[in-house]
Design a protein around this motif. Structure first.
Motif, mmCIF file in Angstrom:
data_model
loop_
_atom_site.group_PDB
_atom_site.id
_atom_site.type_symbol
_atom_site.label_atom_id
_atom_site.label_comp_id
_atom_site.label_asym_id
_atom_site.label_seq_id
_atom_site.Cartn_x
_atom_site.Cartn_y
_atom_site.Cartn_z
ATOM 1 N N ALA A 12 0.853 -1.205 0.000
ATOM 2 C CA ALA A 12 0.000 0.000 0.000
ATOM 3 C C ALA A 12 0.873 1.234 0.000
ATOM 4 O O ALA A 12 0.607 2.211 -0.707
ATOM 5 N N SER A 13 1.989 1.163 0.779
ATOM 6 C CA SER A 13 2.848 2.333 0.802
ATOM 7 C C SER A 13 3.562 2.493 -0.521
ATOM 8 O O SER A 13 3.767 3.600 -0.995
ATOM 9 N N GLN A 14 3.920 1.376 -1.158
ATOM 10 C CA GLN A 14 4.552 1.480 -2.456
ATOM 11 C C GLN A 14 3.554 2.040 -3.478
ATOM 12 O O GLN A 14 3.916 2.838 -4.347
ATOM 13 N N SER A 15 2.357 1.589 -3.380
ATOM 14 C CA SER A 15 1.362 2.093 -4.322
ATOM 15 C C SER A 15 1.077 3.575 -4.025
ATOM 16 O O SER A 15 0.898 4.373 -4.944
ATOM 17 N N LEU A 16 1.143 3.945 -2.758
ATOM 18 C CA LEU A 16 0.949 5.363 -2.419
ATOM 19 C C LEU A 16 2.137 6.177 -2.913
ATOM 20 O O LEU A 16 1.979 7.295 -3.425
ATOM 21 N N ILE A 17 3.322 5.595 -2.782
ATOM 22 C CA ILE A 17 4.514 6.306 -3.245
ATOM 23 C C ILE A 17 4.447 6.447 -4.755
ATOM 24 O O ILE A 17 4.736 7.507 -5.326
#
Length: 194
Positions: A12-17
């Motif tokens: 999720a954080s990678q997708s947010l990044i």
């Protein structure tokens, strides 16, 4: 489970990044587009400003030409009006001169008419005195004939009476004529029978 949650969180954080990077790239692209649009707008504004200045200059030149043309036409019309006014004034002056000449003749005629009664009275007095002197000389020249003297004196008396009445009637007529002229009515001829 923690690993599953960690993976989800990492994903999720990678997708947010990735989404933030996309948004950052989109924002940078939008900023570059806006900068380009601003530059284009600034260029357009400068072109429009130049066009406005050219239009203002052309408009000013046209207005100046129109003002010169209108002023020329107004000047020509004013000159024509002044010429027409001068011509009318000259005609009025000529008509006034004619009227003054007529008034001069009218005044001379009025003077003659005013002096006519005076001349009649003076001539009547002159003729009466001359008639009296001539009649007296004629009546006295009878060579001693009494009846001839009486007859001649009667003729002289009748002549003097007629001349006196004529003088009286003339003076009365002149007095009436003067009254009529003062009242500005029509003059009347004398009535000898009154």
């Amino acid at each position: 489970m923690q690993s599953l949650d960690g993976k989800r969180l990492q994903s999720a954080s990678q997708s947010l990044i990735a989404e933030a990077q996309k948004n950052h790239a989109a924002t940078a692209s939008a900023i570059d587009g806006l900068k380009a649009q601003a530059a284009a707008n600034q260029k357009l504004v400068s072109h429009v400003g130049g066009a406005v200045q050219r239009i203002e200059k052309r408009t000013e030149e046209r207005v100046e030409k129109a003002v010169e043309q209108v002023a020329g036409e107004a000047s020509a019309k004013m000159t024509a009006n002044l010429d027409a006014s001068n011509e009318r004034a000259e005609r009025i002056i000529a008509a006034t001169a004619k009227l003054e000449a007529r008034q001069l003749w009218s005044a001379a005629a009025a003077m003659c008419l005013a002096l006519l009664p005076v001349v009649v009275v003076v001539a009547g007095l002159w003729m009466g005195i001359a008639g009296l002197i001539t009649g007296a000389q004629w009546a006295l020249d009878v060579d001693g004939s009494v009846w001839l003297g009486i007859g001649r004196w009667l003729v002289v008396a009748v002549g003097l009476a007629a001349a006196g009445y004529g003088l009286f009637a003339s003076v009365r007529w002149v007095a009436r004529l003067v009254e009529t002229w003062k009242g500005r009515g029509m003059s009347k001829w004398p009535r000898w029978y009154k």
